[in-house]
Each structure stands twice: as C-alpha cells, then as structure tokens.
Design a protein around this motif. Structure first.
Motif, PDB file in Angstrom:
ATOM      1  N   SER A  73       0.807  -1.226   0.000  1.00  0.00           N
ATOM      2  CA  SER A  73       0.000   0.000   0.000  1.00  0.00           C
ATOM      3  C   SER A  73       0.838   1.273   0.000  1.00  0.00           C
ATOM      4  CB  SER A  73      -0.939   0.006   1.216  1.00  0.00           C
ATOM      5  OG  SER A  73      -1.855  -1.061   1.169  1.00  0.00           O
ATOM      6  N   GLY A  74       2.154   1.158  -0.193  1.00  0.00           N
ATOM      7  CA  GLY A  74       2.990   2.338  -0.279  1.00  0.00           C
ATOM      8  C   GLY A  74       3.838   2.626   0.933  1.00  0.00           C
ATOM      9  N   ASN A  75       3.850   1.714   1.907  1.00  0.00           N
ATOM     10  CA  ASN A  75       4.610   1.929   3.137  1.00  0.00           C
ATOM     11  C   ASN A  75       6.095   2.121   2.853  1.00  0.00           C
ATOM     12  OD1 ASN A  75       5.899   1.410   5.768  1.00  0.00           O
ATOM     13  ND2 ASN A  75       3.879   0.732   6.437  1.00  0.00           N
ATOM     14  N   ALA A  94       0.701   7.967  14.843  1.00  0.00           N
ATOM     15  CA  ALA A  94       0.682   6.913  13.819  1.00  0.00           C
ATOM     16  C   ALA A  94       0.246   7.518  12.493  1.00  0.00           C
ATOM     17  CB  ALA A  94      -0.262   5.786  14.224  1.00  0.00           C
ATOM     18  N   ILE A  95       0.874   7.059  11.439  1.00  0.00           N
ATOM     19  CA  ILE A  95       0.484   7.424  10.076  1.00  0.00           C
ATOM     20  C   ILE A  95      -0.115   6.177   9.447  1.00  0.00           C
ATOM     21  CG2 ILE A  95       1.296   8.190   7.812  1.00  0.00           C
ATOM     22  CD1 ILE A  95       3.679   9.502   9.379  1.00  0.00           C
ATOM     23  N   TYR A  96      -1.330   6.283   8.946  1.00  0.00           N
ATOM     24  CA  TYR A  96      -1.980   5.134   8.326  1.00  0.00           C
ATOM     25  C   TYR A  96      -2.087   5.379   6.824  1.00  0.00           C
ATOM     26  CZ  TYR A  96      -4.880   1.175   7.326  1.00  0.00           C
ATOM     27  OH  TYR A  96      -5.333  -0.018   6.801  1.00  0.00           O
ATOM     28  N   ILE A  97      -1.451   4.506   6.031  1.00  0.00           N
ATOM     29  CA  ILE A  97      -1.504   4.611   4.572  1.00  0.00           C
ATOM     30  C   ILE A  97      -2.560   3.638   4.061  1.00  0.00           C
ATOM     31  CG2 ILE A  97      -0.182   4.580   2.436  1.00  0.00           C
ATOM     32  CD1 ILE A  97       2.361   4.545   4.122  1.00  0.00           C
ATOM     33  N   VAL A  98      -3.509   4.152   3.313  1.00  0.00           N
ATOM     34  CA  VAL A  98      -4.556   3.304   2.758  1.00  0.00           C
ATOM     35  C   VAL A  98      -4.485   3.375   1.232  1.00  0.00           C
ATOM     36  CG1 VAL A  98      -6.307   5.154   2.842  1.00  0.00           C
ATOM     37  CG2 VAL A  98      -7.025   2.757   2.823  1.00  0.00           C
TER      38      VAL A  98
END
Length: 286
Positions: free
Chosen positions: A13-15, A111-115
């Motif tokens: 997902s781009g992490n 926290a950073i959440y990448i969707v």
C-alpha cells in the motif's frame, strides 16, 4: 527516550515508498534504500531487532510468548535509540494474548496510516506473494490472515496479523485512539511533495521546499525500478514474481482483476471503500 511513530498499512500500500521519501529527507538527498533502518525507518516486526533487545532468540519462543513480549521490546528500543523512530507496521492495531496493546500508547507519539484502494492492492500483493488474484482476494477477506506465519519456516520477521483489509483500516483509524494522520496512496501518487510535507509536519521534522522536492525526485518510481533491476532490493521476497516496485499506478486493477473478484471485494469491503473514496454514491468503483 526516542519518539516512536508507527507507519501502518496493509501490505503493498505504499509503506516502503513513503519510508524511502522520509529517508531521502533525512539524508538530504538520495538515501540507500537497502539501509532504511539507519535512518530510523525499520520494521516493527524485525526478528533481528527483537532478538537484539530481548537477549534471546524469538525462534525459541511460541508465538504467544513473543507477542506478549513485543510491547516491552518496543519500550526498550525507545529507551536506547537516540533518534525518533518511524516503524513500519503491517499488523492491525490489536492486543497481545495477555490483553496489552501491541503498540504501547505510552511510548507512541503518533501513527500514520496509509490506505490504498483494495482493488489495486490485490494484483500487487498477488505478485508479491506469488499467488493468483483469487488467492490474494481470499487472504484480504480473511479475518485471521497472517504474514510470516508458517511454523516450519524461520522468516526474517515475526508473525504479523493484518486480517481483513477493511478491518485493518478500522483498527487503526477507529479503534487505536492514537494521534493519527491518514494518507491515501492515490494522493501520494498524485502530489508526493504535498503529501510528504503534511507527513513531515505531523512528524515534527523540518525540511524546506528544496529538500522535499529533491526527496521526491530521487524516489521516482521509474528510478526505483531501475535501481532494483541493477542492484536488487533487500525487502523483495525471493518468491515474488515481479519487482518490489511493480507498477505504482492508480487503477491498474481494471486490467488485472476479473469482474467476479471485483464484486467479491466490494461485497466484503464496500463500506470502507466508500469511506476512503474508492466507490461512488452508487457503489461503483471510481
């Protein structure tokens, strides 16, 4: 004590791309993508890190035992590392077997959440795991889906439990209670410099426009693909069918997913897809 930020996402997902952008900012130019831990950007599931700070090998422990120890290992890590950490996470936000948050709020700064659109996650994950798209869909719809969970193989990382794609997103966005920034992969593709600036502000890192522009320039997808072809990439699993930096496109699912699998994903994850802007008002993919 070092700050800890969790960089959480479902797999593919781009992490890693965002970690490379952050490493470039810290390096003031082009960072070594095979050495992201030296920039404070390692994986929260690293077996080497766990073993180092635990004092004995995780391979000698049953899963429940090392999962109960992981929060304390994070606390020890925070106490001994001199720079702020941004740790890659594919686990859902969850509790250990004894009921403690796996990612302790007492040492968490945010926290950073990448969707990423689940329809695009599937073909990328299928190549990464060397399975067909139907099997990838089954995994993304399985509430118990786990990575590195084969008891007969010693993986480089500890067992991680992403679970279902939509449950994963809800665990971080709705249930973690952490200070949170949500980043859509599609927005990162569309305007990486703008999104990176927002991420840096959330992290409290200072960087001028020139540094941000340079960080984005040297992390261009074509450049990363060529680097991987020439030198490899340490995070690419041996079984992967394609490059780790595979396509980096929005909407490639339209060429790769049959209609029945698209329908299955919408049936299971439609509510979350609509929430993050992946379905229109009529429930159709955007």
């Amino acid at each position: 004590m070092a700050e800890i930020f969790w960089l959480a996402s479902y797999p593919k997902s781009g992490n890693t791309w965002l970690r490379i952008l952050l490493a470039n900012v810290r390096a003031g130019g082009e960072a070594d993508i095979d050495a992201l831990p030296q920039y404070g950007l390692s994986g929260a599931f690293s077996r080497v890190v766990f073993d180092q700070y635990c004092g004995f090998k995780s391979s000698n422990l049953p899963v429940a035992a090392y999962e109960n120890l992981r929060p304390q290992i994070f606390r020890v890590l925070a106490a001994h590392v001199p720079i702020p950490l941004v740790l890659k996470v594919h686990d859902a936000w969850r509790f250990t077997p004894k009921g403690e948050p796996l990612f302790p709020p007492d040492i968490t700064t945010g926290a950073i959440y990448i969707v990423r659109n689940v329809l695009d996650v599937v073909p990328s994950a299928a190549d990464h795991w060397n399975v067909d798209c139907a099997e990838a869909v089954r995994r993304l719809c399985d509430p118990d889906f786990a990575l590195m969970a084969d008891p007969n193989a010693l993986a480089p990382g500890l067992r991680q439990v992403p679970g279902r794609w939509s449950d994963h997103a809800a665990s971080w966005v709705e249930r973690s209670g952490l200070r949170l920034l949500v980043v859509r992969y599609e927005d990162l593709i569309a305007d990486a410099a703008h999104v990176l600036a927002d991420v840096l502000a959330f992290l409290g890192w200072s960087a001028n426009g020139e540094t941000i522009a340079r960080a984005v320039e040297v992390a261009g997808f074509a450049r990363l693909q060529q680097r991987e072809r020439d030198l490899g990439f340490c995070e690419r699993p041996s079984q992967a069918r394609s490059l780790f930096f595979r396509r980096g496109r929005i909407g490639s699912w339209r060429e790769e997913l049959p209609p029945d699998l698209v329908r299955r994903l919408i049936d299971v994850h439609g509510s979350a897809m609509a929430r993050f802007g992946y379905l229109d008002g009529g429930g159709n993919p955007i």
